[in-house]
Each structure stands twice: as C-alpha cells, then as structure tokens.
Design an enzyme around this catalytic site. Structure first.
Site, PDB file in Angstrom:
ATOM      1  N   LYS A 184       0.838  -1.196   0.000  1.00 22.16           N
ATOM      2  CA  LYS A 184       0.000   0.000   0.000  1.00 22.16           C
ATOM      3  C   LYS A 184       0.873   1.246   0.000  1.00 22.16           C
ATOM      4  CE  LYS A 184      -1.736   2.704   2.932  1.00 22.16           C
ATOM      5  NZ  LYS A 184      -1.631   4.000   2.209  1.00 22.16           N
ATOM      6  N   GLY A 236       7.217   4.669   8.146  1.00 23.34           N
ATOM      7  CA  GLY A 236       6.368   5.844   8.338  1.00 23.34           C
ATOM      8  C   GLY A 236       6.560   6.416   9.723  1.00 23.34           C
ATOM      9  N   SER A 237       5.508   7.011  10.258  1.00 23.01           N
ATOM     10  CA  SER A 237       5.646   7.721  11.527  1.00 23.01           C
ATOM     11  C   SER A 237       5.754   6.752  12.701  1.00 23.01           C
ATOM     12  CB  SER A 237       4.443   8.638  11.733  1.00 23.01           C
ATOM     13  OG  SER A 237       3.264   7.872  11.834  1.00 23.01           O
ATOM     14  N   THR A 238       6.409   7.217  13.750  1.00 26.30           N
ATOM     15  CA  THR A 238       6.562   6.401  14.957  1.00 26.30           C
ATOM     16  C   THR A 238       5.203   6.099  15.581  1.00 26.30           C
ATOM     17  OG1 THR A 238       8.787   7.215  15.339  1.00 26.30           O
ATOM     18  CG2 THR A 238       7.606   6.395  17.264  1.00 26.30           C
ATOM     19  N   GLU A 239       4.299   7.078  15.510  1.00 27.78           N
ATOM     20  CA  GLU A 239       2.976   6.884  16.102  1.00 27.78           C
ATOM     21  C   GLU A 239       2.235   5.719  15.431  1.00 27.78           C
ATOM     22  OE1 GLU A 239       0.683  10.423  15.595  1.00 27.78           O
ATOM     23  OE2 GLU A 239      -1.127   9.430  16.364  1.00 27.78           O
ATOM     24  N   GLY A 241       3.629   3.431  13.612  1.00 28.50           N
ATOM     25  CA  GLY A 241       4.457   2.246  13.842  1.00 28.50           C
ATOM     26  C   GLY A 241       4.128   1.573  15.164  1.00 28.50           C
ATOM     27  N   GLU A 258      10.397   0.759  10.189  1.00 27.57           N
ATOM     28  CA  GLU A 258      11.390   1.806   9.927  1.00 27.57           C
ATOM     29  C   GLU A 258      10.682   3.123  10.179  1.00 27.57           C
ATOM     30  OE1 GLU A 258      13.265   4.514   8.944  1.00 27.57           O
ATOM     31  OE2 GLU A 258      13.079   4.049   6.810  1.00 27.57           O
ATOM     32  N   CYS A 292      13.668  10.481   6.922  1.00 24.39           N
ATOM     33  CA  CYS A 292      13.686   9.993   8.303  1.00 24.39           C
ATOM     34  C   CYS A 292      15.085  10.090   8.902  1.00 24.39           C
ATOM     35  CB  CYS A 292      13.166   8.566   8.362  1.00 24.39           C
ATOM     36  SG  CYS A 292      13.879   7.523   7.103  1.00 24.39           S
ATOM     37  N   GLU A 389      10.613  15.198  15.449  1.00 26.75           N
ATOM     38  CA  GLU A 389      10.904  15.158  14.027  1.00 26.75           C
ATOM     39  C   GLU A 389      10.041  16.211  13.322  1.00 26.75           C
ATOM     40  OE1 GLU A 389       9.627  11.557  11.929  1.00 26.75           O
ATOM     41  OE2 GLU A 389      11.642  11.474  11.072  1.00 26.75           O
TER      42      GLU A 389
END
Ligand code: NAD
Ligand code: MN
Length: 482
Positions: A184, A236-239, A241, A258, A292, A389
C-alpha cells in the site's frame, strides 16, 4: 528565490508521462475497479489534481491477499530461485529504461526536485532490484543459516517521502527471498507505484506476485491486520508504527518497522568547514527535509560555531526553491498541506521557546505548498525543535565543547536512526561512531545510500534492517546473520 546567481528556467518536459484520469487497484496481475471510494492525488507544487485513485476497501485487500497467497503457493514459492532472479533483473532493467518517466512522475506527484528523482530515487530503486536479483539464487550461501525459506505473503505499507524508492526497498527483498507482496503506497503519492504495476506486467511477472492496493490509513490497517499475511513491513511515523506493533503483537506475523529520526550531524573544530557546510545542507535540505535520517540536529563545536553558521547561511542563500521540474531547483514543494501545517506549527513553537529563526530572502510561488530553508540557532536540548521530528527543511543548531558532550547530546534522543561526524581525524571518527546509538553513521558525508548497506534504527526509530545481507533475514524463516 533571490539568489547570488541567476539562471534561465530549465524545466524538464512532462510530456513523457501519461497520467490516466483514474486508476483502479493492481490485483492478480491486472488493474481492477476498487469497491471503495476514490480520492485525488495532487501535484503539491501547483495544487493541480493529477488523477483519481481508488481507496482500497477491506474486501479489496482480501482479494489482493488471496491473489498473493495463490501466487506464493502455486507459482512463486515453487519457482527455481534463479528464475525468480531473472524476473527481478528484468524489473531492474525496465526501471532503468523508463527512468525518465518515473522521475518526472515522482516529481509531479511528490514535489521533489527532478534533480533528485532523476539522480537519486530512480537509480537507487533500480539498484535495489539489481542487488536483490543477484541474491535470489544465492540465499544458501548468504551466511544466513541452513536452508532459508520464505515467510509467505508480505503486507507492506510505505510513506510519501520516497514513494518509488521505498517500494523498491520493500518489494525487491521480499521477491528475491521468494515471498509475494501486497503493497500500500501513501495516499498523497500513489502514482509511481501504479506505474510500477505496469512494469510488473511488462516484465511478465506471474499474476499475484505483486499487488498494489492504494488508499489511506484504513487501507493500510486492513493490510497489516489481515489474518493471512505472514510478514508486515512498515515505514512511516513512529505513532503509526507503534499502533502496528500493538496490532501485530501476539500474532505469528513477523514485523519490521522503519520509523522516524532526529539525527545529530556533529561538526568538530578540525573539520574542513566548507565541506561540512555542504554536508549540513545535503543532510537537512535533501528532499525538503522529508527524510527519516535527515541531519536535523546540527551539533557544532563552540569554537567554530560562528564561522560555520555564517558559512552555512551564505550557502543557503544560493539554494533555489521552486518548480520541482526545473533542473536548477534544489528545494521543491512540501508534499502536502498537512505536512506544511506541521512544519509551520513546530517552527512557531521553536521561536516561542526562545530559539532564533533564520531564513534567507526567498520568493515562494503563489500556489502550492512551500517552506523556505530554515535554521534555528540558540536551540537548547529541551526545545521541541531539538526533540521532535519536523520532517521539513528546518535545521536546529546546538553547540558542544568536548567530544564527550557531543556524544551525550547526540544520544539524547528517543530516536536512533542515523548520525554524521565531521572531523579530519580518522581515529576520532571510529571512536565517536562506536559511541553513537544510531543505526547508520556517516563520516565526512551524509545521506549516502547503497543497497548493499543495511539501514535501520535503534529505540523509537524502529527495528529490523533493510538492505544488505541483514535485510534479507526479515523475509526468511529461521534466518540468522553473524
Ligand atoms: P503515517 O505514518 O501516517 O503514514 C505512513 C503510511 O502509513 C501511509 O501509507 C499511511 O497511509 C499508512 N497508515 C496510516 N495509518 C495507518 C494505520 N493505522 N495502519 C497501517 N497503515 C497506516 O505518516 P504521515 O501522516 O504521512 O506523516 C506523519 C509524520 O510521520 C511526518 O510528519 C513525519 O514526521 C513522519 N514520517 C516519517 C517517515 C519515515 O520515513 N520515517 C515517513 C513519513 C512520515
Ligand atoms: Mn500527490
């Protein structure tokens, strides 16, 4: 942008790309209508609507996963590894043949300068397929333990900052190790993934080996949470993730993440300042800072701070912000209105918290999403712009006095993806690099990528590695590396 140098515009022609008015999903080797809504993909440099794309529904994801499962069981799994390699070589060559088309389409959909899509994103994407094509029939000799076997169906979700390159990072190792894929792409940048689907057809890749399901977060969630997916790979974003880690916990799925970063780019007083300045610029303004591993925290030794900042500001004054298709452009458009709002908000916070904001004189286009290159000095480690970030062209400058202080400040982060060291002394490079809690450390350079080199982070930057021998293990059963 006002610049020391004047150039005539040198726009790349967009006539090489042929964008259809709408796109379906790529499932089981063909483009099919989605059952969900559709959404628009926009050129962020002009706000022009490029096309309409399907938002894959749960039922669409079911079809895609079923196609991937069939292809894995009947065709791709049983295939001789050398034959899988031939398909990957073919895809790599087609990416090269159609490089200009991919580069122009990427710059249109994403907003990145053509200089970067042409010279970095597309060549690196092809290189990832070439590299992994070579591994396909050599996995028994990769030092990964006895008889490594594929996991099955990989569900892969990628971000908008390097749309084609992140696809390559995901798809090439998955296929080389004998897995099939449901991928996706990000909602603001689906177009090069759809062009890649055409390349799969052109390469005669067996139906179902690669499936592309466009859509937003809900579609991503349906892929990640699907019961017949064996492996989840997310960038993508840590949130998001973290939410994926929670969703996958307790299942038999294998997971690599990642996520974000807040890299320290450390400049010692013995560094050649002009070269360091090039590296600082490359570190934070490459791809509008939507990277990133961007060198978003400059740690500069106090004794050379003033000289380095003056030189940096002079250099930033020569950067050209504007039309991504112009071959002279250094900084293109911010990928979306949402991302621009996030950059503005965090920058305003930086000023409110007491840091000094500097931006060059800069004429920005009237339409589209733009943010000038920005440097914050007088930043303290507690400031949000030093911790969070920004994912934009915004550099935070901190100072240090001793090497120990540099290491302590560099490691004072919830992230641990990358770092840079600038010094004349090789012994210092080795010593400092060993103390940095970062997955990738560059010395006297920055943002250099190669498919042979594993990439990934510590702490909230995620886990697992992509690229190199290490990256293969994320797609194999029982594989270990020494
Ligand atoms: P995001 O994490 O929301 O999106 C990344 C991908 O995940 C997209 O394809 C998205 O559709 C998908 N997604 C969203 N929610 C999901 C869910 N619950 N389950 C599965 N897939 C889901 O990132 P964003 O909103 O585009 O950007 C937000 C911030 O994330 C940025 O400001 C930046 O700081 C950071 N970011 C980091 C990277 C990176 O490469 N590390 C990339 C993009 C964004
Ligand atoms: Mn777009």
């Amino acid at each position: 942008m006002t610049s020391l140098f004047e150039y005539a515009p040198a726009p790349e022609s967009r006539s090489i790309v042929d964008i259809a008015p709408s796109y379906g999903l790529f499932i089981d080797g063909e483009f099919v209508d989605g059952t969900g809504e559709s959404f628009k993909s926009v050129n962020p440099a002009t706000e022009e609507v490029l096309t309409e794309v399907s938002a894959g529904s749960g039922a669409d994801v079911d079809r895609a996963v079923a196609a991937a499962r069939r292809a894995f069981t009947r065709v791709w799994g049983p295939m001789r590894p050398a034959d899988r390699g031939k398909y990957l070589f073919r895809i790599a060559r087609l990416l090269q043949e159609r490089a200009r088309e991919f580069a122009v389409l990427e710059s249109l959909d994403n907003g990145k300068p053509i200089r970067e899509s042409r010279d970095v994103d597309v060549p690196l994407a092809a290189a990832h397929f070439f590299y992994h094509a070579g591994w396909a029939d050599k996995l028994d000799h990769a030092g990964l333990g006895p008889g490594p076997r594929p996991l099955g169906v990989a569900g892969q979700v990628i971000p908008w900052n390097f749309p084609l390159l992140m696809l390559a990072w995901k798809v090439a190792p998955a296929l080389a190790t004998g897995n099939t894929v449901v991928l996706k792409p990000a909602e603001t940048t689906p177009l090069t993934a759809l062009l890649f689907a055409e390349v799969c057809q052109q390469a005669d890749l067996p139906p179902g080996v690669v499936n592309i399901v466009t859509g937003a977060g809900d579609t991503g969630r349906a892929v990640v949470e699907h019961g017949d997916v064996d492996k989840v790979a997310f960038t993508g974003s840590t949130e998001v993730g973290k939410s994926i880690a929670r969703a996958v916990a307790g299942t038999r799925k294998s997971l690599t993440l990642e996520l974000g970063g807040k890299a320290a780019n450390i400049v010692f007083d013995d560094a050649p300042i002009d070269q360091a300045v090039e590296g600082i610029v490359q570190g934070i303004f490459f791809n509008q800072g939507h990277v990133c591993c961007a060198g978003s925290r400059l740690l500069v030794q106090e004794s050379v701070h003033d000289e380095a900042i003056a030189s940096l500001q002079r250099r930033i004054g020569t950067l050209r912000v504007g039309d991504p298709l112009d071959k002279n452009t250094d900084i293109g458009a911010i990928n979306s209105a949402e991302q621009l709002a996030r950059i503005r908000e965090l920058s305003d916070v930086g000023e409110a918290e007491g840091a000094q904001r500097w931006q060059p004189a800069c004429d920005l286009p009237d339409r589209g999403f733009w943010y000038p290159p920005t440097v914050f000095t007088d930043v303290s480690p507690a400031h949000r712009i030093a911790r969070e970030e920004v994912f934009g062209p915004v550099l935070s400058v901190l100072t240090f006095r001793t090497p120990d202080e540099a290491v302590a400040k560099a490691n004072n982060s919830t992230y641990g993806l990358s770092a840079g060291i600038w010094t004349e002394k090789g012994s210092r490079i080795l010593k400092i690099a060993n103390q940095l809690r970062a997955g990738v450390v560059w010395a006297n350079t920055f943002n250099k990528f190669d498919p042979t080199s594993p990439f990934g982070g510590y702490k909230q930057s995620g886990y697992g590695r992509e690229g190199g021998r290490h990256g293969l293990t994320g797609y194999l059963k029982g594989a270990t590396h020494s």
